[in-house]
Design a protein around this motif. Sequence first.
Motif, mmCIF file in Angstrom:
data_model
loop_
_atom_site.group_PDB
_atom_site.id
_atom_site.type_symbol
_atom_site.label_atom_id
_atom_site.label_comp_id
_atom_site.label_asym_id
_atom_site.label_seq_id
_atom_site.Cartn_x
_atom_site.Cartn_y
_atom_site.Cartn_z
ATOM 1 N N ARG A 1 29.416 44.341 5.685
ATOM 2 C CA ARG A 1 29.746 43.143 6.455
ATOM 3 C C ARG A 1 28.921 43.061 7.735
ATOM 4 O O ARG A 1 28.533 41.984 8.169
ATOM 5 C CB ARG A 1 31.234 43.133 6.800
ATOM 6 C CG ARG A 1 32.137 42.969 5.605
ATOM 7 C CD ARG A 1 31.838 41.707 4.850
ATOM 8 N NE ARG A 1 32.763 40.623 5.151
ATOM 9 C CZ ARG A 1 32.396 39.355 5.300
ATOM 10 N NH1 ARG A 1 31.141 39.014 5.230
ATOM 11 N NH2 ARG A 1 33.286 38.421 5.545
ATOM 12 N N THR A 2 28.679 44.205 8.368
ATOM 13 C CA THR A 2 27.868 44.207 9.597
ATOM 14 C C THR A 2 26.395 43.975 9.276
ATOM 15 O O THR A 2 25.726 43.175 9.937
ATOM 16 C CB THR A 2 28.036 45.545 10.343
ATOM 17 O OG1 THR A 2 29.422 45.779 10.586
ATOM 18 C CG2 THR A 2 27.281 45.533 11.660
ATOM 19 N N THR A 3 25.914 44.679 8.252
ATOM 20 C CA THR A 3 24.519 44.522 7.855
ATOM 21 C C THR A 3 24.245 43.088 7.407
ATOM 22 O O THR A 3 23.151 42.563 7.623
ATOM 23 C CB THR A 3 24.175 45.515 6.731
ATOM 24 O OG1 THR A 3 24.530 46.828 7.148
ATOM 25 C CG2 THR A 3 22.691 45.476 6.413
ATOM 26 N N GLY A 4 25.252 42.466 6.796
ATOM 27 C CA GLY A 4 25.108 41.093 6.332
ATOM 28 C C GLY A 4 24.861 40.098 7.456
ATOM 29 O O GLY A 4 24.359 38.995 7.220
ATOM 30 N N ILE A 5 25.202 40.468 8.668
ATOM 31 C CA ILE A 5 24.894 39.607 9.815
ATOM 32 C C ILE A 5 23.387 39.601 10.054
ATOM 33 O O ILE A 5 22.796 38.580 10.398
ATOM 34 C CB ILE A 5 25.632 40.102 11.081
ATOM 35 C CG1 ILE A 5 27.145 39.998 10.886
ATOM 36 C CG2 ILE A 5 25.195 39.307 12.320
ATOM 37 C CD1 ILE A 5 27.955 40.631 12.015
ATOM 38 N N LEU A 6 22.761 40.761 9.818
ATOM 39 C CA LEU A 6 21.322 40.904 10.085
ATOM 40 C C LEU A 6 20.475 40.533 8.874
ATOM 41 O O LEU A 6 19.379 40.005 9.020
ATOM 42 C CB LEU A 6 21.012 42.343 10.494
ATOM 43 C CG LEU A 6 21.742 42.896 11.728
ATOM 44 C CD1 LEU A 6 21.410 44.367 11.906
ATOM 45 C CD2 LEU A 6 21.338 42.108 12.971
ATOM 46 N N ILE A 7 20.971 40.841 7.693
ATOM 47 C CA ILE A 7 20.193 40.639 6.468
ATOM 48 C C ILE A 7 20.826 39.530 5.640
ATOM 49 O O ILE A 7 22.014 39.587 5.320
ATOM 50 C CB ILE A 7 20.129 41.946 5.648
ATOM 51 C CG1 ILE A 7 19.399 43.034 6.447
ATOM 52 C CG2 ILE A 7 19.441 41.704 4.314
ATOM 53 C CD1 ILE A 7 19.332 44.372 5.736
ATOM 54 N N SER A 8 20.025 38.525 5.280
ATOM 55 C CA SER A 8 20.537 37.420 4.474
ATOM 56 C C SER A 8 19.835 37.353 3.125
ATOM 57 O O SER A 8 20.143 36.484 2.315
ATOM 58 C CB SER A 8 20.332 36.096 5.217
ATOM 59 O OG SER A 8 20.906 36.156 6.502
ATOM 60 N N SER B 1 26.902 32.699 2.093
ATOM 61 C CA SER B 1 27.347 31.362 2.498
ATOM 62 C C SER B 1 27.645 31.279 3.996
ATOM 63 O O SER B 1 27.962 30.215 4.510
ATOM 64 C CB SER B 1 28.573 30.948 1.686
ATOM 65 O OG SER B 1 29.608 31.885 1.872
ATOM 66 N N ASP B 2 27.525 32.396 4.676
ATOM 67 C CA ASP B 2 27.764 32.440 6.128
ATOM 68 C C ASP B 2 26.463 32.122 6.860
ATOM 69 O O ASP B 2 25.774 33.001 7.355
ATOM 70 C CB ASP B 2 28.292 33.827 6.515
ATOM 71 C CG ASP B 2 28.428 34.011 8.020
ATOM 72 O OD1 ASP B 2 28.460 32.994 8.747
ATOM 73 O OD2 ASP B 2 28.499 35.171 8.465
ATOM 74 N N ASN B 3 26.161 30.834 6.939
ATOM 75 C CA ASN B 3 24.852 30.428 7.473
ATOM 76 C C ASN B 3 24.728 30.621 8.983
ATOM 77 O O ASN B 3 23.633 30.578 9.531
ATOM 78 C CB ASN B 3 24.576 28.962 7.116
ATOM 79 C CG ASN B 3 24.493 28.760 5.623
ATOM 80 O OD1 ASN B 3 23.826 29.532 4.926
ATOM 81 N ND2 ASN B 3 25.183 27.753 5.119
ATOM 82 N N GLU B 4 25.844 30.822 9.645
ATOM 83 C CA GLU B 4 25.775 31.039 11.103
ATOM 84 C C GLU B 4 25.807 32.517 11.474
ATOM 85 O O GLU B 4 25.866 32.854 12.650
ATOM 86 C CB GLU B 4 26.960 30.334 11.786
ATOM 87 C CG GLU B 4 26.896 28.819 11.709
ATOM 88 C CD GLU B 4 28.295 28.235 11.675
ATOM 89 O OE1 GLU B 4 29.057 28.621 10.761
ATOM 90 O OE2 GLU B 4 28.616 27.432 12.564
ATOM 91 N N ASP B 5 25.756 33.396 10.447
ATOM 92 C CA ASP B 5 25.735 34.842 10.696
ATOM 93 C C ASP B 5 26.900 35.303 11.560
ATOM 94 O O ASP B 5 26.727 36.086 12.497
ATOM 95 C CB ASP B 5 24.405 35.256 11.349
ATOM 96 C CG ASP B 5 23.237 35.105 10.397
ATOM 97 O OD1 ASP B 5 23.461 35.238 9.187
ATOM 98 O OD2 ASP B 5 22.117 34.856 10.865
ATOM 99 N N LYS B 6 28.067 34.813 11.228
ATOM 100 C CA LYS B 6 29.264 35.172 11.998
ATOM 101 C C LYS B 6 29.801 36.541 11.602
ATOM 102 O O LYS B 6 30.440 37.207 12.390
ATOM 103 C CB LYS B 6 30.364 34.122 11.802
ATOM 104 C CG LYS B 6 29.927 32.689 12.114
ATOM 105 C CD LYS B 6 31.079 31.732 12.056
ATOM 106 C CE LYS B 6 31.697 31.639 10.683
ATOM 107 N NZ LYS B 6 30.796 31.047 9.668
ATOM 108 N N GLY B 7 29.558 36.926 10.365
ATOM 109 C CA GLY B 7 30.113 38.185 9.875
ATOM 110 C C GLY B 7 31.582 38.061 9.560
ATOM 111 O O GLY B 7 32.098 36.951 9.382
ATOM 112 N N CYS B 8 32.273 39.189 9.488
ATOM 113 C CA CYS B 8 33.708 39.198 9.188
ATOM 114 C C CYS B 8 34.506 39.221 10.486
ATOM 115 O O CYS B 8 34.251 40.045 11.370
ATOM 116 C CB CYS B 8 34.053 40.423 8.344
ATOM 117 S SG CYS B 8 35.829 40.693 8.155
#
Lengths: 193, 193
Positions: A169-176, A97-104
């Motif tokens: 959490r970091t990888t989630g910024i790169l991979i959606s 749901s973090d469409n702006e790739d903000k991460g944690c």
Amino acid sequence: MPKVETFDKVLVLKKATDVFHEKGYNATSMQDLVDATALNRSSIYNSFGSKLDLFLECLKSYQDLYIIKISETMDKADHALHAIELLFEFYLNEILSDNEDKGCLITNCISEMANQETSIINFLSSNQRFFMELLEELVKKGQKESTINRHRTSKEYALYLFSSIQGFRTTGILISNKKDLQTIVKTIIQTLI
Amino acid sequence: MPKVETFDKVLVLKKATDVFHEKGYNATSMQDLVDATALNRSSIYNSFGSKLDLFLECLKSYQDLYIIKISETMDKADHALHAIELLFEFYLNEILSDNEDKGCLITNCISEMANQETSIINFLSSNQRFFMELLEELVKKGQKESTINRHRTSKEYALYLFSSIQGFRTTGILISNKKDLQTIVKTIIQTLI
DNA sequence: ATATATTTGGAACGTTCATTTCAAATAAAT
DNA sequence: ATTTATTTGAAATGAACGTTCCAAATATAT
């Protein structure tokens, strides 16, 4: 007596947190915060002290919110392993749901500021302690229930899970991609079974 | 014809990289870079373009250096699983020798800038692609050699390892205890065996 | 209504920001 | 030795930075 604070502090902190979350601490200017909160500069300084103080309050309110969400999520669990699964599922949904790739906000803060500000280091240490205790208790419970293996101690698995969460959490910024993220979670948890 | 560039570009990039690594992109000022490189402002702009351009060159040279170090490290491996073990051992030593808790320049960059600058996003994508291919090949080789299990595909394990590395680098900022870090590595790798 | 403690608005603080400008210095090619 | 393309030094650019200041506005308690 005095005129009382009129603005909604919770809402203001939420707005400020959003800006810090999107841009990071150093890229966020006081003007950004004035615009986002619709508060006057003086009111911000009066109520929060400094930019760093405000950021720390944002971190705390962000943490509080997450602790509540995580507690609610894990309350639905049938057993300890299930609670850990739900925890990662929760993070997965956060990433999706973090469409702006903000991460944690907190993980980002480790990268940006853990080697700079002592007040930040203190916050991050207490955050780490909290999660380590939570995870260790969960693993301990899971091992008692025999839903988690005993190849490693609860402390060791807690360390592993803490590190895994940071990575996720970091990888989630790169991979959606949902499937890829699910694969990562399944592989992380497989180790415990 | 023209006067030729006198400074050692490799050395200048190294100096600039150190500053970015220590403070992060946004907290690093042009003055910091002038001081660190002992170059004149104009020379920096002449040779590198802008602060962001310079940062990108730093990222690339940092990446190049790591790819060399990692290759050299893994060349010593007897088999694919061993290569992965050596890779994590390499990162462990990086963390232990990082006395300023700076973490990994590239991982930090994901947190600070992956949702902001497209040129950074492109770099991070290519970095991710490189590591994903490296890890997938290693896992594939390990599975052929039967040193790595076949519970998951090489692609899936590559994703898991990529995420694990990010987590390890971030956690390494907070945790400097060698035993704890070794535990994390062992637990990560146990999954593959 | 008046007094009082606090918040608010808006300008101003001095500093630092990334970048530009331009003349002087420089080193290769003629 | 002269020309030429480039680098260099130092100052200047205007904008933005975090923070402070103070008078005016305001809401409570008297």
